[in-house]
Enzyme design. Sequence first.
Site, short mmCIF file in Angstrom:
data_model
loop_
_atom_site.label_atom_id
_atom_site.label_comp_id
_atom_site.label_asym_id
_atom_site.label_seq_id
_atom_site.Cartn_x
_atom_site.Cartn_y
_atom_site.Cartn_z
N SER A 1 -9.51 1.57 3.30
CA SER A 1 -8.68 2.35 2.41
C SER A 1 -7.66 1.52 1.62
O SER A 1 -7.12 1.99 0.64
CB SER A 1 -7.92 3.41 3.21
OG SER A 1 -7.06 2.79 4.15
N LYS B 1 0.85 -1.20 0.00
CA LYS B 1 0.00 0.00 0.00
C LYS B 1 0.88 1.25 0.00
O LYS B 1 1.89 1.29 0.69
CB LYS B 1 -0.89 -0.04 1.26
CG LYS B 1 -1.97 1.03 1.33
CD LYS B 1 -2.75 0.85 2.63
CE LYS B 1 -3.90 1.84 2.77
NZ LYS B 1 -4.63 1.65 4.05
N SER C 1 -9.37 -0.81 7.52
CA SER C 1 -8.86 -0.55 6.17
C SER C 1 -8.23 -1.73 5.45
O SER C 1 -8.02 -1.67 4.24
CB SER C 1 -7.87 0.61 6.20
OG SER C 1 -8.57 1.82 6.31
#
Lengths: 479, 462
Positions: free
Chosen positions: B135, B60, B159
């Site tokens: 996210s 990420k 997330s």
Amino acid sequence: MGDVLVNDKYETFVGLEIHIHLLTESKMFCGCKANYGDEPNTNVCPVCLGYPGVLPTVNERAMEMGYVVARALNCRLSRKTYFERKNYFYPDMPKNYQISQFQEPVGVEGYMDFEFGDEIKRIRIHDVHLEEDAGKMIHAGDMSLQDFNRAGYPLLEIVTEPDLKSGEETEAFLRAFRRTVRYLGVCDGNMDEGSMKCDANISINLPGAGLGTKVELKNMNSPRFVRRGLQYEAQRQASVLDEGGKLIQETRLWNENRDITESMRTKEMANDYRYFPEPDMPPFCPDDAFMAAVEEAQVELPLTRKHKLMRKYSLSSEQAEFIHDEKGNADYFERVLALGAEAQSVYTWLSSDVQKELNLLNMTLTRSPLSAERFAELLRLMEEGQISGKIAKQVLIDVFEENEDPSRIVEKKGLSQISDPAAIARIIDKVLGENEQVVQAVREGEQKQKGFLVGQIMKETGGRAAPALVQKILSEKLS
Amino acid sequence: MKDLEGWKKVLTDQDRAKKYREYITGWEKKIGSLLEWKLPEPGKYRDDGSPLSAVPFAVKDNIAVEGFKLTCGSKILEYVKAPYTATGVKNLQDSGAWVMGKTNLDEFGMGSSTDNSALQKTNNPYDTSRVAGGSSGGSAAAVAAGIVPFALGTDTGGSVRQPAGFCGIYGLKPTYGVVSRYGLTAYASSLEVCGVCARTVDTTRSVFHAMRGLDEMDQTTIDFETVSSGVKTVGVLKVEDGSLSAEVAASYETSIARLKKLGYEVREISIPAMDYVVPAYYTIATAEASANLARFNGMRYGLSPIFAESPEDLMRYSRNMGFGEEVKTRILLGTFVLRSGFQDQYYVRAQKIRTLIRQELDEIFAECDVIMLPLFPTAPFHHGQSELTSFQQKQADVYTCLANMTGSPGLAVPSSLEKGLPVGVQFMAPPCGEERLFSVAEELEKVFPAPRPAGYSEEWRS
Ligand SMILES: [Zn+2]
């Protein structure tokens, strides 16, 4: 100047916030070298530059120094201290918050005693807490540049209660405080280089009416400027009140070029720091070993030391003041005495000839070639009559220049005193033989010519002949 | 390690590397999960035989990896390069794994759709008109599409788990402090942790153990003490009628039935403090965010104007241009709750609620080995958040942010496909109870393994 005027009518209250740079190898929360004088932005890393994703790790040495100071200032030491974030914008503060302490600092509720005139005063310490320094802005023409070498440098802040009563008293306190942190070896205390900084808060009020409206005073870069800034401010506040005006809570800057204080910001413009506990570091709970190390690091503090010097060695207050100013010098003094020297003589030499030599070479006593052992030896050579006082002064200079033991210098240069009567008699005979006319004159009653003969004898011996013996034998020969 | 075996030649074998490139490119046109990716030069990479060696993975883009950018999905960091590598990633690299790319995310991890990314749109591999969750939407989508066997995400309030559920894969939020946060761009420091998105339980477990460990760069890391992994009793959260969509409610029932069939003792539980979880969570998260994001001021790195009159102006311009609306909202909320004089009312109170929730969960874990609860009230929704307002999306975090408030581990497990869309369910265990989660998940995996979206293929690498 101002104090007397103000004190007539108003009572003055001064509190201090003193910041000291701790003498650690590395920064407070990263491994960078704590050396901010280096080439700009060389002692930096992602952590102290506030890059995304970095975390602080506490410097245990700085933590220990914080506790050492708090302990020396008689604080109640925290068994669970933690950091908090102090949020405000400052262009050279990388994270835009400062990691500091607020609710649980390393120490609280302490005090420090110091001498002011003939009195011993006690100033209460509100708290002692650790934090990090910011970087530095450099303005070049219409550009602003940033140097982050100092960012993250360990700072210890000491906050006093408003117990100080005048500019003079504050200056005396600051000098005593500076001496204390130097004794503890945690800070060099150089205010002009910024390793020690001091902000003050000052208010005045009618006697008995308690604290007045507080004004923060910043930008005073020496104990002397602290005194003058406070004196000016006390008088300014008195004038405002005398004229029926009202004081406002504000921050003012000392302008050392104009000798006045100038308003910087008022209370309305003050920051809301929005403190909250630093989530990136767990609380620090000192264990017994840590506390023992803090205890171990305590030293005899300056004031106690001074009184001991006066008591134990019969020094006057002024003499002890001189000797105890630096811990290293006081230690040195006592070591020379332990090696058999006599206190007054050591003091006299240290304050005159030795000091002169140190000033000349821009050296400190403890780092000079004149070790305590050498100094004691020099004094012993003189005491035992092996060299005269005059020769001793020469040997002292040689020790500094040649970095050798006094006995070795005396031996190498043949400086030891001639105290063998037969040897002196031989030299006298030689001098008398070379100056028959003078001898004649002395024998005819011109006594002042005798001094010339003594001078010639001393010259012949390089000043080494024992003066008393020369006088005695010469008189015999001339009679 | 069957899942990972199949990946071992995609970097080392020239023919497979070429096919890998094509496979990634093909999927990326549809889902946009990666912000940046690169494969090693053929022949430059070797498999030393250890389980993770020569296995590609994605990270990420709010986790630092040297050699890649670190955009955090934000304009303000769009061109910032990471000057160092996060500890969790470093640990995986030391095990031989290869970072092939950085995945898209909601800006600074703030959101649950990845639509808050300022840089790219990410679609759900099952339906490109829908979101992948967030996210860590890019990480979940990349794993679901078979672009990587696993990807790292960060979990502040769900997330990792929520997008894993949306994409039909496994998503682990480890115990707080077990995996180092060094290198994770902080959003809410006391809540978040690096997590794993993976296609199988086995891979999830291997990656978790490879990346965890005490880290001298993160003083909040803790020693991992394995708690017994045997699971007999599963506490199942009783969900009020109407709080889940019909599809999710049906899927939840499916999982309950499966647990019973597998022989677990299923106990209905309730968590009264649950009502306060979301407000308390957002109070703490935004408070911490307001400080954590203050460092982005355009001065040392990141977006900044060419000229400014003063440092204050420079910061104002940079933030105004660089931060998205959701980020600005959360910074303002956090600044608000930390104001002096209001801390007792907000921040301190939220911390008290946190303690209360911990106590309630402790009591539950005294009776149950693990608990099961929903992940999110709906199946993957459409882009544009038409079904949920920003406020409803926050309220929907209630099931996932619970684990962040207590520090417990949580695992998203695929539960079913409903109308062709994946729906997941969540398990939680007491701190350091990861092995319990893997144990239950493995049993369920035998019955219902991670589904595959249309276009998913393993043939190119076999
Ligand atoms: Zn550094």
